[in-house]
Design a protein around this motif. Structure first.
Motif, mmCIF file in Angstrom:
data_model
loop_
_atom_site.group_PDB
_atom_site.id
_atom_site.type_symbol
_atom_site.label_atom_id
_atom_site.label_comp_id
_atom_site.label_asym_id
_atom_site.label_seq_id
_atom_site.Cartn_x
_atom_site.Cartn_y
_atom_site.Cartn_z
ATOM 1 N N GLY A 1 0.781 -1.233 0.000
ATOM 2 C CA GLY A 1 0.000 0.000 0.000
ATOM 3 C C GLY A 1 0.812 1.281 0.000
ATOM 4 O O GLY A 1 0.258 2.366 0.187
ATOM 5 N N LEU A 2 2.130 1.179 -0.219
ATOM 6 C CA LEU A 2 2.957 2.381 -0.193
ATOM 7 C C LEU A 2 3.183 2.990 -1.572
ATOM 8 O O LEU A 2 3.770 4.064 -1.698
ATOM 9 C CB LEU A 2 4.324 2.064 0.440
ATOM 10 C CG LEU A 2 4.316 1.740 1.931
ATOM 11 C CD1 LEU A 2 5.683 1.213 2.381
ATOM 12 C CD2 LEU A 2 3.944 2.980 2.741
ATOM 13 N N ILE A 3 2.720 2.308 -2.605
ATOM 14 C CA ILE A 3 3.109 2.735 -3.956
ATOM 15 C C ILE A 3 2.593 4.126 -4.301
ATOM 16 O O ILE A 3 3.277 4.894 -4.988
ATOM 17 C CB ILE A 3 2.683 1.687 -5.019
ATOM 18 C CG1 ILE A 3 3.314 2.024 -6.383
ATOM 19 C CG2 ILE A 3 1.161 1.589 -5.161
ATOM 20 C CD1 ILE A 3 4.809 1.858 -6.444
ATOM 21 N N ALA B 1 2.156 6.688 -2.317
ATOM 22 C CA ALA B 1 3.034 7.678 -1.680
ATOM 23 C C ALA B 1 4.367 7.737 -2.411
ATOM 24 O O ALA B 1 4.959 8.816 -2.578
ATOM 25 C CB ALA B 1 3.244 7.311 -0.208
ATOM 26 N N LEU B 2 4.842 6.578 -2.877
ATOM 27 C CA LEU B 2 6.115 6.547 -3.590
ATOM 28 C C LEU B 2 6.016 7.299 -4.920
ATOM 29 O O LEU B 2 6.891 8.100 -5.270
ATOM 30 C CB LEU B 2 6.537 5.091 -3.807
ATOM 31 C CG LEU B 2 7.976 4.877 -4.291
ATOM 32 C CD1 LEU B 2 8.545 3.579 -3.710
ATOM 33 C CD2 LEU B 2 8.067 4.836 -5.797
ATOM 34 N N THR B 3 4.947 7.048 -5.655
ATOM 35 C CA THR B 3 4.747 7.757 -6.931
ATOM 36 C C THR B 3 4.736 9.267 -6.696
ATOM 37 O O THR B 3 5.347 10.034 -7.441
ATOM 38 C CB THR B 3 3.425 7.309 -7.593
ATOM 39 O OG1 THR B 3 3.417 5.884 -7.689
ATOM 40 C CG2 THR B 3 3.274 7.905 -8.990
ATOM 41 N N ASP B 4 4.045 9.693 -5.637
ATOM 42 C CA ASP B 4 3.989 11.128 -5.315
ATOM 43 C C ASP B 4 5.390 11.679 -5.044
ATOM 44 O O ASP B 4 5.738 12.777 -5.488
ATOM 45 C CB ASP B 4 3.122 11.372 -4.070
ATOM 46 C CG ASP B 4 1.644 11.120 -4.335
ATOM 47 O OD1 ASP B 4 1.297 10.756 -5.472
ATOM 48 O OD2 ASP B 4 0.843 11.274 -3.391
ATOM 49 N N ARG B 5 6.192 10.907 -4.291
ATOM 50 C CA ARG B 5 7.543 11.339 -3.950
ATOM 51 C C ARG B 5 8.408 11.479 -5.188
ATOM 52 O O ARG B 5 9.206 12.421 -5.301
ATOM 53 C CB ARG B 5 8.197 10.335 -2.980
ATOM 54 C CG ARG B 5 7.709 10.453 -1.556
ATOM 55 C CD ARG B 5 7.947 11.834 -1.022
ATOM 56 N NE ARG B 5 7.945 11.847 0.436
ATOM 57 C CZ ARG B 5 8.010 12.938 1.167
ATOM 58 N NH1 ARG B 5 8.069 14.118 0.570
ATOM 59 N NH2 ARG B 5 8.010 12.864 2.470
ATOM 60 N N GLU C 1 -2.220 0.638 -9.149
ATOM 61 C CA GLU C 1 -2.922 1.359 -8.087
ATOM 62 C C GLU C 1 -3.122 2.843 -8.433
ATOM 63 O O GLU C 1 -4.138 3.441 -8.088
ATOM 64 C CB GLU C 1 -2.120 1.208 -6.790
ATOM 65 C CG GLU C 1 -2.762 1.759 -5.559
ATOM 66 C CD GLU C 1 -4.042 1.020 -5.205
ATOM 67 O OE1 GLU C 1 -4.982 1.698 -4.782
ATOM 68 O OE2 GLU C 1 -4.088 -0.217 -5.394
ATOM 69 N N ASP C 2 -2.131 3.411 -9.143
ATOM 70 C CA ASP C 2 -2.226 4.828 -9.514
ATOM 71 C C ASP C 2 -3.270 5.062 -10.595
ATOM 72 O O ASP C 2 -3.615 6.204 -10.895
ATOM 73 C CB ASP C 2 -0.874 5.335 -10.032
ATOM 74 C CG ASP C 2 0.210 5.258 -8.967
ATOM 75 O OD1 ASP C 2 -0.013 5.787 -7.869
ATOM 76 O OD2 ASP C 2 1.273 4.668 -9.237
ATOM 77 N N LEU C 3 -3.736 3.963 -11.201
ATOM 78 C CA LEU C 3 -4.697 4.102 -12.296
ATOM 79 C C LEU C 3 -6.108 3.687 -11.892
ATOM 80 O O LEU C 3 -6.984 3.526 -12.723
ATOM 81 C CB LEU C 3 -4.229 3.277 -13.500
ATOM 82 C CG LEU C 3 -2.877 3.713 -14.091
ATOM 83 C CD1 LEU C 3 -2.453 2.797 -15.223
ATOM 84 C CD2 LEU C 3 -2.944 5.153 -14.571
ATOM 85 N N THR C 4 -6.322 3.502 -10.594
ATOM 86 C CA THR C 4 -7.660 3.124 -10.142
ATOM 87 C C THR C 4 -8.540 4.349 -9.884
ATOM 88 O O THR C 4 -9.743 4.225 -9.744
ATOM 89 C CB THR C 4 -7.606 2.292 -8.838
ATOM 90 O OG1 THR C 4 -6.922 3.059 -7.848
ATOM 91 C CG2 THR C 4 -6.876 0.976 -9.054
ATOM 92 N N GLU D 1 -10.401 4.851 -18.180
ATOM 93 C CA GLU D 1 -10.961 6.175 -17.907
ATOM 94 C C GLU D 1 -9.906 7.106 -17.329
ATOM 95 O O GLU D 1 -9.817 8.277 -17.691
ATOM 96 C CB GLU D 1 -12.148 6.064 -16.939
ATOM 97 C CG GLU D 1 -13.387 5.428 -17.561
ATOM 98 C CD GLU D 1 -13.748 6.058 -18.910
ATOM 99 O OE1 GLU D 1 -13.863 7.303 -18.963
ATOM 100 O OE2 GLU D 1 -13.882 5.308 -19.895
ATOM 101 N N VAL D 2 -9.102 6.561 -16.404
ATOM 102 C CA VAL D 2 -8.083 7.393 -15.762
ATOM 103 C C VAL D 2 -7.027 7.814 -16.785
ATOM 104 O O VAL D 2 -6.618 8.977 -16.837
ATOM 105 C CB VAL D 2 -7.447 6.651 -14.566
ATOM 106 C CG1 VAL D 2 -6.284 7.445 -13.996
ATOM 107 C CG2 VAL D 2 -8.500 6.402 -13.483
#
Ligand code: C2E
Ligand code: CA
Ligand code: CA
Ligand code: CA
Length: 276
Positions: free
Chosen positions: A83-85, A87-91, A119-122, A161-162
């Protein structure tokens, strides 16, 4: 004497527990590294095969734990599971803007591509973060490109969609590791896509295996037929570069041109020897 040996025993036990805990707590270490902003980013140049000019770069996450580099294939997968991905993408995005923001504002045709996970595409969450972040800068949306793998969205209407929303916001969409997933062709027409990235495995075999080396030209052909750009990854030798150019590929990345570099080194690479 009893007290001394008890103290030694306790210290030993404490040390042993610590060592085991450290081994078991990669997740904890990763969480801490993300919180403390210790995830680095290396930038691999993407070059025009004809001119060798660097037109953009791929941002690749880097993590050193107790001095040792942990492979992205290890910590990205861990982050995807714990579940950290997000936050990692944001960083990674924050760091791109911090390290290369001025350069991107001054070189408005230069781009950085960022890898996103399933996860970033949900949801639109990351797009919102991206839009807000770029809103504080003069960086154009087209300068931040989205790399998504087929694994990340196949069958997923939400991901489509995303991705559409990213594209409408001006961010070009790259399909990473193209050809390594399933049913690549049928879904391609329904997805918002701008560029196909030829996976390294199809570049590796160029010049060796007659059959598999023929995959790369087919991907180039698919790109042409669908009006998409193509970037070949993992180019290590001149004969591979020549082969790709001859078959119509325009852009590539790989150790032949450069490994992934720290931000300052990337800037020097782009500006070329004349600017040093
Ligand atoms: P990828 O997106 O396919 O990235 C390309 C990988 O190939 C990178 O490995 C890069 O260093 C390596 N590479 C590039 N050119 C060459 C070459 O000529 N020869 C060889 N042998 N290797 C080359 P890296 O940095 O270890 O990344 C591995 C994977 O980890 C990436 O594969 C990507 O899927 C993932 N990843 C890395 N950073 C991020 C990130 O910030 N977010 C997400 N979601 N995934 C990431
Ligand atoms: Ca990638
Ligand atoms: Ca790739
Ligand atoms: Ca790959």
């Amino acid at each position: 004497w009893l007290i001394a040996s008890l103290a030694v025993g306790a210290t030993l036990a404490w040390l042993i527990i610590r060592v085991f805990r450290a081994r078991l707590s990669l997740d904890g270490e990763l969480r801490r590294a993300i919180r403390r902003d210790e995830i680095g980013v290396a930038y691999q140049p993407i070059v025009d095969l004809e001119t060798r000019a660097c037109v953009g770069a791929e941002a690749l996450a880097r993590w050193h734990l107790h001095g040792a580099a942990i492979a992205p294939d290890v910590f990205i997968v861990a982050a995807e599971h714990n579940g950290l991905i997000r936050a990692l993408t944001d960083r990674v995005l924050e760091r791109i803007v911090r390290e290369l923001g001025d350069f991107l504002e001054a070189h408005r045709d230069f781009y950085v591509s960022i890898n996103v996970s399933a996860e970033d595409l949900t949801s639109r969450r990351f797009l919102d973060v991206l839009t807000r972040t770029l809103g504080r800068t003069e960086i154009r949306a087209a300068q931040i490109r989205i790399e998504a793998t087929e694994r990340g969205f196949i069958d997923a209407d939400a991901a489509r969609e995303v991705l559409k929303a990213f594209r409408e916001a001006g961010h070009p969409i790259y399909i990473d590791d193209f050809g390594t997933g399933y049913s690549s062709l049928s879904y391609l027409q329904t997805l918002p896509v701008d560029v196909l990235k030829i996976d390294k495995s199809f570049v590796d075999t160029i010049g060796y295996e007659a059959v598999s080396s023929s995959v790369a030209p087919h991907i180039i052909e698919i790109g042409r037929a669908l009006g998409l750009g193509v970037v070949a990854e993992g180019v290590e030798r001149e004969d591979q570069a020549r082969y790709l150019i001859e078959r119509g590929a325009r852009y590539a990345q790989g150790w032949l041109f450069s490994k992934a570099l720290p931000a300052e080194a990337l800037v020097r690479f782009v500006q070329g020897p004349a600017a040093v």
